[in-house]
Design an enzyme around this catalytic site. Structure first.
Site, PDB file in Angstrom:
ATOM      1  N   ASN A   1       0.855  -1.184   0.000  1.00 23.53           N
ATOM      2  CA  ASN A   1       0.000   0.000   0.000  1.00 23.53           C
ATOM      3  C   ASN A   1       0.891   1.235   0.000  1.00 23.53           C
ATOM      4  O   ASN A   1       1.729   1.397   0.888  1.00 23.53           O
ATOM      5  CB  ASN A   1      -0.913   0.011   1.232  1.00 23.53           C
ATOM      6  CG  ASN A   1      -1.841   1.221   1.242  1.00 23.53           C
ATOM      7  OD1 ASN A   1      -1.405   2.343   1.441  1.00 23.53           O
ATOM      8  ND2 ASN A   1      -3.109   0.980   1.021  1.00 23.53           N
TER       9      ASN A   1
ATOM     10  N   SER B   1      -4.971  -0.339  -3.217  1.00 21.06           N
ATOM     11  CA  SER B   1      -5.497   1.004  -3.015  1.00 21.06           C
ATOM     12  C   SER B   1      -6.657   0.869  -2.041  1.00 21.06           C
ATOM     13  O   SER B   1      -7.597   0.097  -2.293  1.00 21.06           O
ATOM     14  CB  SER B   1      -5.963   1.586  -4.350  1.00 21.06           C
ATOM     15  OG  SER B   1      -6.255   2.949  -4.181  1.00 21.06           O
ATOM     16  N   GLU B   2      -6.596   1.579  -0.902  1.00 19.80           N
ATOM     17  CA  GLU B   2      -7.516   1.253   0.197  1.00 19.80           C
ATOM     18  C   GLU B   2      -8.978   1.607  -0.087  1.00 19.80           C
ATOM     19  O   GLU B   2      -9.851   1.245   0.683  1.00 19.80           O
ATOM     20  CB  GLU B   2      -7.039   1.872   1.515  1.00 19.80           C
ATOM     21  CG  GLU B   2      -7.055   3.375   1.591  1.00 19.80           C
ATOM     22  CD  GLU B   2      -5.708   3.990   1.237  1.00 19.80           C
ATOM     23  OE1 GLU B   2      -4.927   3.337   0.522  1.00 19.80           O
ATOM     24  OE2 GLU B   2      -5.448   5.135   1.673  1.00 19.80           O
ATOM     25  N   ASN B   3      -9.240   2.302  -1.198  1.00 21.82           N
ATOM     26  CA  ASN B   3     -10.648   2.510  -1.551  1.00 21.82           C
ATOM     27  C   ASN B   3     -11.264   1.273  -2.203  1.00 21.82           C
ATOM     28  O   ASN B   3     -12.449   1.280  -2.541  1.00 21.82           O
ATOM     29  CB  ASN B   3     -10.805   3.737  -2.457  1.00 21.82           C
ATOM     30  CG  ASN B   3      -9.969   3.665  -3.710  1.00 21.82           C
ATOM     31  OD1 ASN B   3      -8.823   3.237  -3.676  1.00 21.82           O
ATOM     32  ND2 ASN B   3     -10.540   4.049  -4.819  1.00 21.82           N
TER      33      ASN B   3
ATOM     34  N   SER C   1     -11.302  -4.039   2.477  1.00 26.54           N
ATOM     35  CA  SER C   1     -10.024  -3.397   2.204  1.00 26.54           C
ATOM     36  C   SER C   1      -9.233  -3.185   3.497  1.00 26.54           C
ATOM     37  O   SER C   1      -8.043  -3.501   3.576  1.00 26.54           O
ATOM     38  CB  SER C   1     -10.259  -2.052   1.515  1.00 26.54           C
ATOM     39  OG  SER C   1      -9.032  -1.450   1.205  1.00 26.54           O
TER      40      SER C   1
END
Lengths: 217, 231
Positions: free
Chosen positions: A22, A45-47, A87
Site C-alpha cells: 500500500n 489502493s484502500e478505496n 479493504s
C-alpha cells in the site's frame, strides 16, 4: 542529498517479489515508478482495489475507477475490487506486506504524526491510522527536516499522533534509518551527505555503530 | 411490498429534519447523486451525515453543506471543500473525524447485527480518548460501536426490482456496507432490471437489505483528479 524521486527509488529497493503493497499519497506514490525488474508486486489502493495499474491514456479515464488519492487509474491483469471494510480487513489482518507513507514527524520509538497540525484546518486521518496500527512493515518516506529546517526525527513527536510504536524504517533525503529499542539506527547516507550533517539534523537518539555506506540505487 | 420507486424525490419522501443519513461513495466516486439533489430540493435541515468524505463545493455532499442542511458530518477525510472549511471555522458545523477502516467496519457491524467491534486503529492517539479499550494477545484495541442511521443512501451500477445490487469497480467502496446498515436503505442505480435478469452469482448486496430502489438519471460522475499518461 536526494530529491523526492530518489527517495522513492531507494524505497523501491525494499520491495520483494510477491509483496502486496500500500503506497500513501505524495512521495510513496512515486515508488510505483521504480519497481525493480523481475520483481512482481501488487499495489493495494484502500478505496477497494488490488492490482492497481498506471494512469489511463487520455480519453480512457473512468470515473468509477480511482485510487485513494482520487486520481483516475487503471487495473492490471489479476486485479480485484472489494468494499472498504474488506479493504481495511486485509490491512488489519496483516495481509498487506508493506505500507509506505509520508509523515510530519517520527519519534525514536517509532511513533508517527502525520495528520493534524493544531491551529491549522484538520482534514482528517483518512486511512492512515488503520494502516499504521496494523501493517506488518511500515516505511516512512519524508524529508529529514521541515520547512523551518527543524528535525522531523524526534525523541517524542510534538504533533498529534497517527499511531504508536509502528514505524520500522525511514528513508529521508539524507539517510536510511531503522527504528530500534534504543532509537534511530543509521544504516545508509545519501551520496554527498556527511554523518555529521545527519547527526546535526536528527533530534532523537541516533545510533551509529559501524561505517555508514552511501545509499545505492 | 413494492420496492421500486419512480425517482429520487419519491424515494426520499420521508427523510426529515434531524435524521441521520449514511451516504455511500469515496470522494465523488459512487455517490448517490440523484438522492443528494433531491435532498437539496426538499430542503430538509439539521442532517447528520455519515460519509467518508464531504464532497466538493458544488457537488456531492458539498451541495447540502452550501444549502446549510448539514448539522454534523462524520467522515474520515474532508479536505476538498472550502464551504465546509468556512462553516467549520465559524462553528456552524460539527465534525467528527474517524479512521477510514473504523468508519467502514462500524457500518459493516451494523449490517451484521454486531453491536461493536475492536480495532487497533487510533490506539495511543486522540481518537482513543474516552473509549473503552481491551488487550487481546498483548495488543491493545479500541471498542467502536456499530453505527445507527435512519436512512442509508447508496449508489449501485445495476439493480433489480427485488433490490439486489451490483457495483462497478471502485465505485463499490462504502456502498454495500452502508446498504446493510440503514434502518431504511434507498438505492439508486444506473440500470434497473426485472428480478431474474441479474445473475445471482454476481450480486454484491442481496435485496433483503434494500427497501427502496429507483433508476437514477443524468449521472454526472464527476472526476476529482483527472490523471492520464502519454500513449
Amino acid at each position: 542529498m536526494l530529491d523526492k524521486n530518489q527517495i522513492a527509488q531507494r524505497i523501491a529497493k525494499e520491495l520483494k517479489d510477491g509483496f502486496y503493497v500500500n503506497l500513501g499519497i505524495g512521495i510513496p506514490t512515486l515508488v510505483a515508478n521504480y519497481i525493480p525488474e523481475g520483481i512482481n508486486v501488487t499495489l493495494q489502493s484502500e478505496n477497494g482495489l488490488l492490482g492497481m495499474g498506471p494512469f489511463p491514456l487520455e480519453g480512457e479515464e473512468d470515473a468509477d475507477l480511482i485510487n485513494a488519492g482520487k486520481q483516475t487509474i487503471t487495473t492490471l491483469p489479476g486485479s480485484s475490487f472489494f468494499d472498504s471494510a474488506m479493504s481495511f480487513g486485509m490491512i488489519r489482518a496483516g495481509k498487506v506486506d508493506l505500507t509506505v507513507l509520508g509523515a510530519m514527524e517520527v519519534s525514536e520509538n517509532g511513533d508517527i504524526a502525520s495528520w493534524k497540525i493544531p491551529g491549522k484546518l484538520v482534514k482528517g486521518m483518512g486511512g492512515a491510522m488503520d494502516l499504521v496500527a496494523s501493517a506488518k512493515n511500515i516505511i516512512v518516506a519524508m524529508m529529514h527536516t521541515n520547512s523551518k529546517d527543524e528535525s522531523k526525527l524526534l525523541k517524542r513527536c510534538k504533533l498529534p499522533l497517527t499511531g504508536i510504536n509502528c514505524v520500522k524504517k525511514i528513508v529521508t533525503n539524507l539517510a536510511v534509518l531503522e527504528i530500534t529499542d534504543k532509537g534511530f539506527r543509521l544504516l545508509e547516507k545519501a551520496p554527498g551527505v556527511s554523518v555529521e550533517e545527519i547527526k546535526s539534523k536528527t533530534e532523537g537518539n541516533l545510533i551509529i555503530d559501524s561505517e555508514i555506506p552511501d545509499m545505492e540505487f | 411490498m413494492k420496492k421500486v420507486y419512480k425517482n429520487a424525490g419519491e424515494a426520499i419522501f420521508d427523510i426529515s429534519d434531524g435524521n441521520t443519513l449514511m451516504l455511500g461513495g469515496f470522494g465523488l466516486c459512487g455517490i448517490p447523486e440523484n438522492c443528494i439533489t433531491a435532498l437539496e430540493k426538499k430542503g430538509v435541515k439539521d442532517l447528520i451525515c455519515i460519509s467518508n468524505n464531504a464532497g466538493v463545493d458544488d457537488f456531492g455532499i458539498g451541495l447540502l453543506l452550501k444549502n446549510k442542511q448539514v448539522k454534523k458530518m462524520i467522515a474520515s477525510y474532508v479536505g476538498e471543500n472550502a464551504e465546509f472549511e468556512r462553516q467549520l471555522l465559524n462553528g456552524e458545523l460539527d465534525v467528527e473525524l474517524i479512521p477510514q477502516g473504523t468508519l467502514a467496519t462500524r457500518c459493516m457491524a451494523a449490517g451484521y447485527g454486531i453491536p461493536a467491534i475492536y480495532t487497533p486503529a487510533g490506539v495511543g492517539t486522540e481518537v482513543a480518548e474516552g473509549k473503552e479499550s481491551r488487550v487481546f494477545k498483548g495488543k491493545e484495541y479500541l471498542m467502536e460501536y456499530a453505527f445507527e442511521a435512519d436512512f442509508a443512501l447508496v449508489k449501485a451500477w445495476k439493480g433489480d426490482t427485488a433490490g439486489n445490487l451490483i457495483y462497478k469497480e471502485t465505485a463499490r467502496n462504502f456502498n454495500p456496507l452502508m446498504a446493510m446498515a440503514g434502518q431504511v436503505t434507498i438505492a439508486e442505480v444506473e440500470e434497473l432490471v426485472e428480478a431474474g435478469e441479474l445473475n445471482p452469482n454476481e450480486i454484491h448486496t442481496p435485496g433483503i437489505y434494500v427497501h427502496r430502489i429507483f433508476q437514477g438519471n443524468s449521472y454526472e460522475k464527476r472526476i476529482e483528479q483527472r490523471t492520464v499518461r502519454k500513449g
